[in-house]
Scaffold this motif. Structure first.
Motif, PDB file in Angstrom:
ATOM      1  N   ALA A   1      -7.648 -27.994  29.717  1.00  0.00           N
ATOM      2  CA  ALA A   1      -6.215 -27.868  29.786  1.00  0.00           C
ATOM      3  C   ALA A   1      -5.732 -26.504  29.334  1.00  0.00           C
ATOM      4  CB  ALA A   1      -5.456 -28.601  28.778  1.00  0.00           C
ATOM      5  N   ALA A   2      -6.666 -25.780  28.415  1.00  0.00           N
ATOM      6  CA  ALA A   2      -6.312 -24.469  27.683  1.00  0.00           C
ATOM      7  C   ALA A   2      -6.847 -23.583  28.814  1.00  0.00           C
ATOM      8  CB  ALA A   2      -7.225 -24.480  26.553  1.00  0.00           C
ATOM      9  N   GLU A   3      -7.874 -23.859  29.555  1.00  0.00           N
ATOM     10  CA  GLU A   3      -8.544 -22.968  30.739  1.00  0.00           C
ATOM     11  C   GLU A   3      -7.296 -22.987  32.160  1.00  0.00           C
ATOM     12  OE1 GLU A   3     -10.596 -20.718  33.310  1.00  0.00           O
ATOM     13  OE2 GLU A   3     -10.510 -21.042  31.132  1.00  0.00           O
ATOM     14  N   LEU A   4      -6.886 -23.928  32.270  1.00  0.00           N
ATOM     15  CA  LEU A   4      -5.613 -24.195  33.078  1.00  0.00           C
ATOM     16  C   LEU A   4      -4.553 -23.323  32.589  1.00  0.00           C
ATOM     17  CD1 LEU A   4      -4.836 -24.915  35.890  1.00  0.00           C
ATOM     18  CD2 LEU A   4      -3.966 -27.071  35.015  1.00  0.00           C
ATOM     19  N   LEU A   5      -4.306 -23.492  31.639  1.00  0.00           N
ATOM     20  CA  LEU A   5      -3.043 -22.653  30.884  1.00  0.00           C
ATOM     21  C   LEU A   5      -3.593 -21.156  31.239  1.00  0.00           C
ATOM     22  CD1 LEU A   5      -0.167 -22.614  29.811  1.00  0.00           C
ATOM     23  CD2 LEU A   5      -1.250 -22.736  27.476  1.00  0.00           C
ATOM     24  N   ARG A   6      -4.603 -20.830  30.638  1.00  0.00           N
ATOM     25  CA  ARG A   6      -5.029 -19.399  30.808  1.00  0.00           C
ATOM     26  C   ARG A   6      -4.886 -18.763  32.067  1.00  0.00           C
ATOM     27  NH1 ARG A   6      -9.075 -16.377  32.286  1.00  0.00           N
ATOM     28  NH2 ARG A   6     -10.130 -17.918  33.178  1.00  0.00           N
ATOM     29  N   LEU A   7      -5.307 -19.771  33.178  1.00  0.00           N
ATOM     30  CA  LEU A   7      -5.315 -19.201  34.563  1.00  0.00           C
ATOM     31  C   LEU A   7      -3.938 -18.824  35.058  1.00  0.00           C
ATOM     32  CD1 LEU A   7      -7.976 -21.851  36.046  1.00  0.00           C
ATOM     33  CD2 LEU A   7      -8.357 -19.263  35.912  1.00  0.00           C
ATOM     34  N   HIS A   8      -2.744 -19.677  34.572  1.00  0.00           N
ATOM     35  CA  HIS A   8      -1.534 -19.447  34.959  1.00  0.00           C
ATOM     36  C   HIS A   8      -0.992 -18.044  34.209  1.00  0.00           C
ATOM     37  CE1 HIS A   8      -1.530 -23.624  36.294  1.00  0.00           C
ATOM     38  NE2 HIS A   8      -0.315 -23.478  36.899  1.00  0.00           N
ATOM     39  N   ARG A   9      -1.604 -17.853  32.874  1.00  0.00           N
ATOM     40  CA  ARG A   9      -1.049 -16.701  32.206  1.00  0.00           C
ATOM     41  C   ARG A   9      -1.756 -15.371  32.535  1.00  0.00           C
ATOM     42  NH1 ARG A   9       2.315 -19.495  31.441  1.00  0.00           N
ATOM     43  NH2 ARG A   9       3.086 -20.505  29.453  1.00  0.00           N
ATOM     44  N   GLU A  10      -2.954 -15.373  33.460  1.00  0.00           N
ATOM     45  CA  GLU A  10      -3.569 -14.027  33.746  1.00  0.00           C
ATOM     46  C   GLU A  10      -2.506 -13.452  34.836  1.00  0.00           C
ATOM     47  OE1 GLU A  10      -6.425 -12.761  33.090  1.00  0.00           O
ATOM     48  OE2 GLU A  10      -6.440 -14.149  31.537  1.00  0.00           O
ATOM     49  N   PRO A  11      -2.455 -12.270  34.917  1.00  0.00           N
ATOM     50  CA  PRO A  11      -1.917 -11.377  35.966  1.00  0.00           C
ATOM     51  C   PRO A  11      -2.181 -11.851  37.237  1.00  0.00           C
ATOM     52  CG  PRO A  11      -2.529  -9.884  34.144  1.00  0.00           C
ATOM     53  CD  PRO A  11      -3.217 -11.088  33.990  1.00  0.00           C
ATOM     54  N   GLU A  12      -3.380 -12.154  37.451  1.00  0.00           N
ATOM     55  CA  GLU A  12      -3.819 -12.647  38.733  1.00  0.00           C
ATOM     56  C   GLU A  12      -3.160 -13.479  39.294  1.00  0.00           C
ATOM     57  OE1 GLU A  12      -8.088 -13.283  41.494  1.00  0.00           O
ATOM     58  OE2 GLU A  12      -7.902 -12.730  39.250  1.00  0.00           O
ATOM     59  N   LEU A  13      -2.457 -13.725  40.417  1.00  0.00           N
ATOM     60  CA  LEU A  13      -2.023 -14.990  40.995  1.00  0.00           C
ATOM     61  C   LEU A  13      -2.965 -16.153  41.153  1.00  0.00           C
ATOM     62  CD1 LEU A  13       0.919 -16.317  42.421  1.00  0.00           C
ATOM     63  CD2 LEU A  13      -0.549 -15.687  44.615  1.00  0.00           C
ATOM     64  N   LEU A  14      -2.465 -17.476  40.510  1.00  0.00           N
ATOM     65  CA  LEU A  14      -3.516 -18.569  40.702  1.00  0.00           C
ATOM     66  C   LEU A  14      -3.197 -19.173  42.069  1.00  0.00           C
ATOM     67  CD1 LEU A  14      -5.511 -20.852  39.683  1.00  0.00           C
ATOM     68  CD2 LEU A  14      -3.559 -21.756  38.353  1.00  0.00           C
TER      69      LEU A  14
ATOM     70  N   GLU B   1       2.525  -9.126  41.953  1.00  0.00           N
ATOM     71  CA  GLU B   1       3.396  -8.032  41.399  1.00  0.00           C
ATOM     72  C   GLU B   1       4.728  -8.681  41.087  1.00  0.00           C
ATOM     73  OE1 GLU B   1       3.925  -5.382  44.704  1.00  0.00           O
ATOM     74  OE2 GLU B   1       1.858  -4.629  44.797  1.00  0.00           O
ATOM     75  N   LEU B   2       5.340  -9.357  41.570  1.00  0.00           N
ATOM     76  CA  LEU B   2       6.541 -10.145  41.069  1.00  0.00           C
ATOM     77  C   LEU B   2       6.459 -10.889  39.685  1.00  0.00           C
ATOM     78  CD1 LEU B   2       8.127 -11.054  44.438  1.00  0.00           C
ATOM     79  CD2 LEU B   2       8.754  -9.056  42.979  1.00  0.00           C
ATOM     80  N   GLY B   3       5.290 -11.036  39.277  1.00  0.00           N
ATOM     81  CA  GLY B   3       4.993 -12.080  38.226  1.00  0.00           C
ATOM     82  C   GLY B   3       5.022 -13.381  38.460  1.00  0.00           C
ATOM     83  N   VAL B   4       4.651 -13.796  39.632  1.00  0.00           N
ATOM     84  CA  VAL B   4       4.319 -15.336  39.859  1.00  0.00           C
ATOM     85  C   VAL B   4       3.168 -15.656  39.294  1.00  0.00           C
ATOM     86  CG1 VAL B   4       4.138 -16.887  41.723  1.00  0.00           C
ATOM     87  CG2 VAL B   4       5.794 -15.219  42.024  1.00  0.00           C
ATOM     88  N   ALA B   5       3.224 -16.846  38.630  1.00  0.00           N
ATOM     89  CA  ALA B   5       2.067 -17.247  38.034  1.00  0.00           C
ATOM     90  C   ALA B   5       1.082 -18.275  39.063  1.00  0.00           C
ATOM     91  CB  ALA B   5       2.362 -18.627  37.001  1.00  0.00           C
ATOM     92  N   ARG B   6       1.589 -18.973  40.002  1.00  0.00           N
ATOM     93  CA  ARG B   6       0.701 -19.804  40.877  1.00  0.00           C
ATOM     94  C   ARG B   6       1.445 -20.124  42.295  1.00  0.00           C
ATOM     95  NH1 ARG B   6       0.112 -26.044  38.205  1.00  0.00           N
ATOM     96  NH2 ARG B   6       0.300 -27.132  40.551  1.00  0.00           N
ATOM     97  N   ILE B   7       0.609 -20.166  43.324  1.00  0.00           N
ATOM     98  CA  ILE B   7       1.018 -20.562  44.593  1.00  0.00           C
ATOM     99  C   ILE B   7      -0.037 -21.729  44.828  1.00  0.00           C
ATOM    100  CG2 ILE B   7      -0.453 -18.945  45.807  1.00  0.00           C
ATOM    101  CD1 ILE B   7       1.925 -18.829  48.193  1.00  0.00           C
TER     102      ILE B   7
END
Length: 264
Positions: A13-26, A223-229
């Motif tokens: 869960a912590a890893e999944l949350l980290r992936l959402h918080r990274e600037p790179e789009l998940l 660029e718009l700050g979206v976490a995930r698609i």
């Protein structure tokens, strides 16, 4: 779960949350059974899996809309979780009458995130549901559980003024964040301007969108700050389209397309 199991789920869960918080789009392609999960997980660069409730229901002969028994949905999530080492987030529709309990059951089989629809319940009720889910996850030892709190503001907009719909989505999403959800899912055909407004209102890496045709590029979403698609039932539609096209080809005397991979 044993203490060891809880710590493993909490770490994912912590890893999944980290992936959402990274600037790179998940970027998440949704799956619906073990073989689709293995195929998607096996593609280089895949970092997480998400189930699609519509697709799971369809594969078991149910119409979408919480017609599948919750036990069957959780069973399929369990099989998918067991098929991969990647973190798995589960689409659990509106929670099947008790969203917090359904999430607790999903955590019990190893899911570390969930989509839960607000179904446009009264805002106070919908926000209380979010709070109950996050409290249940914390009680299960998974405080970083990635609730992707979905608002149906755009999906159920009808002929309402788009400005009013956007304002509702902003209000509901902010309430869900205040109630403890780490991210908010706003499905629909969204313009760049609408995505920008939502992202600015929620903060960077707090918005999830669905990959419908017409959306800005992945680079622009980042660029718009979206976490995930994610892609919901669209991935299954792509697979079933390929199956229908094969059937048409065979009927006309053809066969297996060149380039078909041995994926199982």
């Amino acid at each position: 779960m044993t203490g060891k199991d809880v710590s493993g789920v909490a770490a994912k869960a912590a890893e999944l949350l980290r992936l959402h918080r990274e600037p790179e789009l998940l970027r998440v392609v949704n799956v619906w059974d073990v073989i689709s999960a293995k195929v998607v997980a096996g593609v280089e660069g895949t970092t997480a899996l998400a189930t699609a409730s519509h697709s799971i229901a369809a594969s078991r002969g149910y119409e979408d809309g919480e017609n599948i028994p919750v036990g069957e949905m959780i069973d399929e999530v369990a099989r998918i979780v067991a098929a991969t080492e990647l973190p798995v987030t589960a689409d659990l529709e509106g929670g099947y009458g008790n969203a917090a309990e359904t999430v607790r059951r999903a955590i019990g089989v190893g899911a570390v995130g969930a989509n839960i629809e607000d179904q446009l319940k009264p805002l106070a009720e919908a926000a209380a549901q979010v709070e109950a889910i996050m409290k249940a996850a914390d009680a299960e030892g998974v405080p970083d559980f990635v609730l992707n709190a979905r608002t149906d503001a755009f999906l159920k907009a009808g002929d309402r003024d788009p400005a009013d719909v956007l304002a509702d989505a902003v209000e509901r999403g902010k309430a869900f964040l205040d109630a403890g959800a780490p991210v908010v899912f706003v499905p629909g055909v969204l313009s760049e301007g609408q995505i920008s407004t939502l992202s600015e209102a929620f903060g960077p890496q707090r918005l999830t969108v669905i990959g419908l045709p017409g959306l800005p590029s992945h680079e622009r979403l980042a660029e718009l700050g979206v976490a995930r698609i994610s892609y919901g039932p669209l991935s299954q539609r792509v697979a079933l389209t390929a199956l229908a096209e094969l059937t048409e080809s065979v009927r006309e005397g053809g066969g297996i397309p060149a380039g078909t991979r041995a994926l199982n």
